[in-house]
Design an enzyme around this catalytic site. Sequence first.
Site, short mmCIF file in Angstrom:
data_model
loop_
_atom_site.label_atom_id
_atom_site.label_comp_id
_atom_site.label_asym_id
_atom_site.label_seq_id
_atom_site.Cartn_x
_atom_site.Cartn_y
_atom_site.Cartn_z
N GLU A 26 -9.13 -9.74 3.24
CA GLU A 26 -9.49 -8.34 2.96
C GLU A 26 -10.86 -8.25 2.29
OE1 GLU A 26 -6.39 -6.08 1.06
OE2 GLU A 26 -7.70 -4.35 0.75
N GLU A 37 -0.15 -12.24 -2.10
CA GLU A 37 -1.57 -12.24 -2.48
C GLU A 37 -1.85 -13.41 -3.43
OE1 GLU A 37 -2.83 -8.48 -4.12
OE2 GLU A 37 -1.98 -7.35 -2.46
N ASP A 78 5.39 -7.13 2.47
CA ASP A 78 4.65 -7.58 1.29
C ASP A 78 5.60 -7.94 0.16
OD1 ASP A 78 1.89 -7.80 1.34
OD2 ASP A 78 1.57 -5.65 1.16
N SER A 92 0.85 -1.20 0.00
CA SER A 92 0.00 0.00 0.00
C SER A 92 0.88 1.25 0.00
CB SER A 92 -0.93 0.00 1.22
OG SER A 92 -0.20 -0.23 2.42
O1 KIV Z 1 -0.51 -3.43 1.42
C1 KIV Z 1 -1.18 -3.40 2.46
O2 KIV Z 1 -1.16 -2.45 3.24
C2 KIV Z 1 -2.03 -4.54 2.75
C3 KIV Z 1 -3.13 -4.35 3.75
C4 KIV Z 1 -4.24 -3.63 3.11
C5 KIV Z 1 -3.57 -5.64 4.34
O3 KIV Z 1 -1.88 -5.56 2.15
#
Ligand code: KIV
Length: 264
Positions: free
Chosen positions: A182, A115, A84, A46
């Site tokens: 999510e 993901e 991530d 994000s």
């Molecule tokens: O990238 C992010 O902040 C996320 C959250 C929305 C769970 O994956």
Amino acid sequence: MIRLSLTALRKMKKAQEKIAVLTAYDASFSHALEQAGVEVILVGDSLGMVIQGQESTLPVTVDDMIYHTANVVRGSDKPFVIADMPFMSFANSDQAIANAARLMAEGGAQMVKLEGGAVIADTVEQLTARGIPVCAHLGLLPQSVHRLGGYIVQGREQQAAEELLVDARKLEQAGADMLVLECVPATLAAKVTDDLSIPVIGIGAGQDCDGQVLVLYDMLGLTPGKRPRFSHDFLADTGSIQAALSQYVEDVKSGRFPTVDQQF
Ligand code: KIV
């Protein structure tokens, strides 16, 4: 100081103690989150949107993630840190192993988040077999925004809900140690949380998940545009960043956040 472990997080699930998670991207906020008692920091992609001003998370690179993860790790001692894996950085298992290893060795992450559903189960198995802890991510997948046609609640229809539950089981069997859910109906999230033995962290997934996560800048009311229904401006309620973070932790722990109005 030793960071919180996966064992501690699993114990929290067993004890039905809610897990407070927030995103962070730099050392100062990492420290502030630690002070507030946040147990898990997610260095989310994000950051592409809230830090870099991109339209989606797709342009974020592995180097971006390593830079921000290392900053977060330097800013705190105690929270468990997840990084991530950006768009297409895990398109095949070899690539996933190489990039996850960099996020852990150079960035200092304790876990990586990917993901995807059953299609990435093999990759999850390859990563966990090599000692790389994996957090899976199901429901609304921001990296698939163009395929999904927008940031839309997932799993509303019975077939989609059943598929999501099957995916969740497959990912746990493949070795995933945590799951982010999510934007799915609260009833589906409750079912998945009950079904799995790993901690399930919800965002727009209702109050029955084992923990909650929000994008930091959303819960501080900084993100421009309409705030998602499942989020809340804790800074407006409290008047200071530190108080907003503490309020969030308190509300997650007590079950006051999210409310029924903040779920689907
Ligand atoms: O990238 C992010 O902040 C996320 C959250 C929305 C769970 O994956």
